[in-house]
Design an enzyme around this catalytic site. Structure first.
Site, short mmCIF file in Angstrom:
data_model
loop_
_atom_site.label_atom_id
_atom_site.label_comp_id
_atom_site.label_asym_id
_atom_site.label_seq_id
_atom_site.Cartn_x
_atom_site.Cartn_y
_atom_site.Cartn_z
N GLU A 1 0.82 -1.21 0.00
CA GLU A 1 0.00 0.00 0.00
C GLU A 1 0.86 1.27 0.00
O GLU A 1 0.52 2.25 -0.65
CB GLU A 1 -0.95 0.00 1.20
N TYR B 1 -5.94 6.68 4.34
CA TYR B 1 -6.16 5.64 3.34
C TYR B 1 -5.41 4.36 3.69
O TYR B 1 -5.99 3.26 3.70
CB TYR B 1 -5.73 6.10 1.94
N ASP C 1 -9.81 5.40 -2.63
CA ASP C 1 -8.73 5.95 -3.43
C ASP C 1 -9.32 6.62 -4.66
O ASP C 1 -10.55 6.75 -4.79
CB ASP C 1 -7.71 4.87 -3.80
N CYS D 1 -13.76 1.05 -15.16
CA CYS D 1 -14.29 2.42 -15.05
C CYS D 1 -13.13 3.41 -14.93
O CYS D 1 -13.00 4.15 -13.96
CB CYS D 1 -15.22 2.51 -13.84
N CYS E 1 -17.61 0.80 -20.62
CA CYS E 1 -18.95 0.60 -20.05
C CYS E 1 -19.57 -0.72 -20.47
O CYS E 1 -20.36 -1.30 -19.72
CB CYS E 1 -19.85 1.77 -20.42
N CYS F 1 -18.69 -3.32 -17.94
CA CYS F 1 -19.02 -3.05 -16.54
C CYS F 1 -20.05 -4.04 -16.03
O CYS F 1 -21.07 -4.29 -16.68
CB CYS F 1 -19.56 -1.63 -16.41
N CYS G 1 -26.02 2.38 -13.76
CA CYS G 1 -25.00 3.41 -13.54
C CYS G 1 -25.67 4.75 -13.81
O CYS G 1 -26.15 5.01 -14.92
CB CYS G 1 -23.80 3.22 -14.46
#
Length: 296
Positions: A38, A121, A139, A194, A201, A204, A209
């Site tokens: 991270e 975070y 994020d 995305c 799309c 997805c 959406c």
């Protein structure tokens, strides 16, 4: 928040089938390994992080081994990941984990936040991805998915920690296991489907959406703050660090001056900032070295 939401069942099915095989998601990875990933992944692409992370896991599988290494060793191993202060803070964090937490990364967000170099975070990401806790993890990718799927906007604009975490917390499934997987899936969706410039799309998994239903309107909010790199002090700092990482001995000032001849004032400013940040040090005879190497 809009009345729109995110279909967690559809998202989790997609994640189970399509998630990337990232090394820090594999069996046997510890919370310390996830913490390292991270820190490395902040503002750095996965493709650059993965090989260095794997090397670090082999070299420093537990915090005490990193703590026993010098700052210079850690900075040199950091290579060109950028923002090398992250490496110094991780080294400092390893010392605290080894000395005060029995070489184990804490599970509690508030305790994680007390560690050197660990912000909102990272603390929540470790709690979620290492320990399966139900905490919002936000994020850039997550913010983008929420902006589009829930709010019908192309982008969420500049961050607002309170607003962004409230948005994601409202979407989390109630059970811990599903919530942790949902957080990972939401992040994965933003990273791979995305995306910012070319969202796919058609691929997805979400059945609804709000942004697509609104006709995919262009972003009309405040301009995003974009960090440039070329010609900045950060670029000069990186070039100076490259010289010092490439040698095991302190170097003369003249050797550093060669990396940025176009603007000596900027070079001097960058060198001074590296000294102030503790990334490099100057010896008694005026030479320069990575932190921890000047006294050798």
């Amino acid at each position: 928040m809009s009345s729109a939401s995110v279909d967690s069942a559809a998202l989790l099915r997609w994640y189970d089938e399509q998630a990337r095989d990232l090394p820090w998601r594999r069996d046997g990875v510890t919370a310390w390994h996830i913490l390292m990933s991270e820190i490395m992944l902040q503002q750095t692409p996965v493709v650059r992080v993965a090989p260095i992370w794997e090397e670090w896991v082999r070299r420093w599988p537990v915090p005490s081994l990193m703590a026993a290494s010098s700052q210079a060793d850690v900075l040199r191993a950091w290579g060109k990941l950028g923002y090398p202060r992250r490496a110094l803070r991780l080294h400092e964090c390893a010392g605290v984990l080894a000395g005060e937490h029995g070489d184990v990364v804490p599970t509690d967000v508030d305790v994680l936040l007390s560690l050197p170099g660990i912000g909102d975070y990272t603390a929540r990401a470790v709690a979620c991805f290492a320990y399966g806790q139900r905490v919002p993890v936000v994020d850039t990718n997550v913010r983008r998915v929420v902006a589009r799927a829930v709010h019908g906007r192309a982008d969420q604009g500049n961050p607002s920690a309170k607003r962004d975490m409230a948005d994601v917390d409202a979407l989390l499934p109630r059970t811990r296991d599903r919530a942790a997987r949902f957080s990972a899936a939401l992040m994965e969706l933003g990273a791979t489907v995305c995306t910012a410039r070319t969202p796919d799309c058609d691929a997805c998994p979400l059945p609804r959406c709000a942004w697509v239903e609104a006709g995919r309107p262009a972003y009309t909010g405040e301009p995003r703050k974009v960090q440039k790199f070329a010609g900045t002090d950060r670029q000069v700092r990186g070039k100076l660090m490259d010289v010092l990482r490439g040698t095991a001995h302190p170097v003369e000032r003249a050797q550093l001056d060669l990396v940025w001849l176009s603007d000596p004032g900027q070079r001097d400013r960058a060198l001074h900032s590296l000294l102030v940040d503790g990334l490099i040090e100057q010896t008694e005879d005026g030479l320069f070295a990575l932190a921890g190497e000047g006294s050798r």
